[in-house]
Design an enzyme around this catalytic site. Sequence first.
Site, mmCIF file in Angstrom:
data_model
loop_
_atom_site.group_PDB
_atom_site.id
_atom_site.type_symbol
_atom_site.label_atom_id
_atom_site.label_comp_id
_atom_site.label_asym_id
_atom_site.label_seq_id
_atom_site.Cartn_x
_atom_site.Cartn_y
_atom_site.Cartn_z
ATOM 1 N N ARG A 88 2.983 3.874 5.014
ATOM 2 C CA ARG A 88 2.644 4.199 6.396
ATOM 3 C C ARG A 88 3.609 3.503 7.351
ATOM 4 O O ARG A 88 3.983 2.365 7.134
ATOM 5 C CB ARG A 88 1.199 3.740 6.697
ATOM 6 C CG ARG A 88 0.190 4.835 6.495
ATOM 7 C CD ARG A 88 -1.230 4.347 6.548
ATOM 8 N NE ARG A 88 -1.598 3.557 7.715
ATOM 9 C CZ ARG A 88 -2.840 3.113 7.953
ATOM 10 N NH1 ARG A 88 -3.812 3.399 7.106
ATOM 11 N NH2 ARG A 88 -3.102 2.400 9.023
ATOM 12 N N ARG B 191 0.836 -1.208 0.000
ATOM 13 C CA ARG B 191 0.000 0.000 0.000
ATOM 14 C C ARG B 191 0.871 1.258 0.000
ATOM 15 O O ARG B 191 1.912 1.304 0.635
ATOM 16 C CB ARG B 191 -0.892 0.023 1.252
ATOM 17 C CG ARG B 191 -1.595 1.383 1.432
ATOM 18 C CD ARG B 191 -2.710 1.343 2.426
ATOM 19 N NE ARG B 191 -2.281 1.078 3.792
ATOM 20 C CZ ARG B 191 -3.127 0.935 4.809
ATOM 21 N NH1 ARG B 191 -4.437 1.013 4.613
ATOM 22 N NH2 ARG B 191 -2.683 0.689 6.019
ATOM 23 N N ARG C 25 -1.332 -5.451 14.617
ATOM 24 C CA ARG C 25 -2.636 -4.787 14.440
ATOM 25 C C ARG C 25 -3.729 -5.828 14.213
ATOM 26 O O ARG C 25 -4.854 -5.669 14.684
ATOM 27 C CB ARG C 25 -2.571 -3.818 13.252
ATOM 28 C CG ARG C 25 -1.859 -2.516 13.597
ATOM 29 C CD ARG C 25 -1.402 -1.758 12.362
ATOM 30 N NE ARG C 25 -2.455 -1.461 11.431
ATOM 31 C CZ ARG C 25 -2.251 -1.204 10.134
ATOM 32 N NH1 ARG C 25 -1.033 -1.225 9.631
ATOM 33 N NH2 ARG C 25 -3.264 -0.927 9.358
HETATM 34 P P1 AP5 Z 1 -7.353 0.061 2.547
HETATM 35 O O1 AP5 Z 1 -8.608 0.474 1.878
HETATM 36 O O2 AP5 Z 1 -6.324 1.106 2.855
HETATM 37 O O3 AP5 Z 1 -7.645 -0.871 3.819
HETATM 38 P P2 AP5 Z 1 -8.219 -0.516 5.258
HETATM 39 O O4 AP5 Z 1 -9.181 -1.586 5.625
HETATM 40 O O5 AP5 Z 1 -8.704 0.901 5.294
HETATM 41 O O6 AP5 Z 1 -6.904 -0.713 6.110
HETATM 42 P P3 AP5 Z 1 -6.218 0.162 7.235
HETATM 43 O O7 AP5 Z 1 -4.849 -0.442 7.444
HETATM 44 O O8 AP5 Z 1 -6.226 1.633 6.906
HETATM 45 O O9 AP5 Z 1 -7.127 -0.102 8.429
HETATM 46 P P4 AP5 Z 1 -6.792 -0.023 9.889
HETATM 47 O O10 AP5 Z 1 -8.136 -0.232 10.451
HETATM 48 O O11 AP5 Z 1 -5.728 -0.921 10.383
HETATM 49 O O12 AP5 Z 1 -6.113 1.429 10.057
HETATM 50 P P5 AP5 Z 1 -6.662 2.833 10.493
HETATM 51 O O13 AP5 Z 1 -6.067 3.847 9.613
HETATM 52 O O14 AP5 Z 1 -8.144 2.816 10.681
HETATM 53 O O15 AP5 Z 1 -6.691 -1.062 1.583
HETATM 54 C C1 AP5 Z 1 -5.422 -1.648 1.897
HETATM 55 C C2 AP5 Z 1 -4.603 -1.811 0.593
HETATM 56 O O16 AP5 Z 1 -5.225 -2.793 -0.243
HETATM 57 C C3 AP5 Z 1 -4.520 -0.537 -0.264
HETATM 58 O O17 AP5 Z 1 -3.256 -0.530 -0.882
HETATM 59 C C4 AP5 Z 1 -5.650 -0.716 -1.325
HETATM 60 O O18 AP5 Z 1 -5.331 -0.056 -2.537
HETATM 61 C C5 AP5 Z 1 -5.661 -2.233 -1.487
HETATM 62 N N1 AP5 Z 1 -7.000 -2.790 -1.708
HETATM 63 C C6 AP5 Z 1 -8.158 -2.404 -1.107
HETATM 64 N N2 AP5 Z 1 -9.184 -3.198 -1.504
HETATM 65 C C7 AP5 Z 1 -8.640 -4.110 -2.367
HETATM 66 C C8 AP5 Z 1 -9.174 -5.207 -3.123
HETATM 67 N N3 AP5 Z 1 -10.489 -5.521 -3.038
HETATM 68 N N4 AP5 Z 1 -8.345 -5.935 -3.895
HETATM 69 C C9 AP5 Z 1 -7.007 -5.607 -3.965
HETATM 70 N N5 AP5 Z 1 -6.445 -4.582 -3.296
HETATM 71 C C10 AP5 Z 1 -7.248 -3.846 -2.500
HETATM 72 O O19 AP5 Z 1 -6.050 2.967 11.982
HETATM 73 C C11 AP5 Z 1 -4.665 3.173 12.193
HETATM 74 C C12 AP5 Z 1 -4.386 3.309 13.688
HETATM 75 O O20 AP5 Z 1 -5.093 4.446 14.238
HETATM 76 C C13 AP5 Z 1 -4.832 2.124 14.562
HETATM 77 O O21 AP5 Z 1 -3.884 1.077 14.575
HETATM 78 C C14 AP5 Z 1 -4.982 2.814 15.937
HETATM 79 O O22 AP5 Z 1 -3.735 3.033 16.555
HETATM 80 C C15 AP5 Z 1 -5.578 4.178 15.579
HETATM 81 N N6 AP5 Z 1 -7.049 4.167 15.572
HETATM 82 C C16 AP5 Z 1 -7.857 4.402 14.476
HETATM 83 N N7 AP5 Z 1 -9.144 4.303 14.823
HETATM 84 C C17 AP5 Z 1 -9.183 4.003 16.154
HETATM 85 C C18 AP5 Z 1 -10.229 3.758 17.079
HETATM 86 N N8 AP5 Z 1 -11.534 3.790 16.707
HETATM 87 N N9 AP5 Z 1 -9.906 3.454 18.349
HETATM 88 C C19 AP5 Z 1 -8.615 3.419 18.748
HETATM 89 N N10 AP5 Z 1 -7.576 3.636 17.922
HETATM 90 C C20 AP5 Z 1 -7.835 3.927 16.633
#
Ligand code: AP5
Length: 221
Positions: free
Chosen positions: A160, A127, A171
């Site tokens: 990232r 990604r 994670r």
């Molecule tokens: P992408 O769409 O980026 O996936 P995602 O599900 O959004 O993954 P994230 O890693 O962003 O989710 P996350 O929940 O771990 O992180 P977040 O930022 O929320 O797709 C991934 C990749 O695959 C991309 O390259 C895309 O192009 C590709 N792709 C997508 N769909 C595809 C398909 N169908 N086929 C092929 N390729 C595909 O959180 C980060 C951090 O923030 C957490 O660890 C935590 O520390 C904090 N945080 C955030 N929210 C909270 C909360 N509510 N409470 C506490 N801490 C929090």
Amino acid sequence: MRLVLLGPPGAGKGTQAARISAKYGIPHISTGDMFREILKRDDELARKVRRYVEAGDLVPDEIVVEIVKERIHRPDCGRGFILDGFPRTIPQAEALDEILEADGTPISAALYLWVTEDTAVMRLSRRRVCESCQAVYHLDFNPPRSPGVCDRCGGKLVQREDDREEVVRHRIRVYREQTEPLLGYYREKGVLREIDGNKSIEQVWEDVQRVLDPLAECGDC
Ligand code: AP5
């Protein structure tokens, strides 16, 4: 429509949420993106959340809930919103329900994008994200037109910090322990809709629209 998007890291939540926001005209609220913006600052809040985000741990509930509460009460959420990455714990889900109940506007649906761990790790290792506008790319499945440059704003594409493999595996463990129980929570409320996220981006998008089109037509949802 008031939507919650659930699924492990790499499930494609951010990718599908951007399309949902554009098609249905509701803001995409990503708590992960909000924290990454906060981390660009040098203040007390940035210092508090940095160690959690960089280690792949969850930021404490009370911090996240306050940030989301303020965000969903802004005027652009009047027609609804899509929450990407929130709630992530049962106390966060309960807090969200309390806020929405007080407003008389319950959740319309909780979409659960499920993927295998191998798919998640493979997606996150390739990604790239725009450091300016946070647009998401994949070097193989969704590459930018020019290498290293965002199609949307011309910003620089970066990996990232928390997409290193050992942090990704951590994670996923955190997700299993703290976030997976939400599936039962929303199933019991009758709003959980499951979507196979292992398919291509276009195929998943077809399935998402099949679930959301009827909700979008229902005025009260
Ligand atoms: P992408 O769409 O980026 O996936 P995602 O599900 O959004 O993954 P994230 O890693 O962003 O989710 P996350 O929940 O771990 O992180 P977040 O930022 O929320 O797709 C991934 C990749 O695959 C991309 O390259 C895309 O192009 C590709 N792709 C997508 N769909 C595809 C398909 N169908 N086929 C092929 N390729 C595909 O959180 C980060 C951090 O923030 C957490 O660890 C935590 O520390 C904090 N945080 C955030 N929210 C909270 C909360 N509510 N409470 C506490 N801490 C929090």
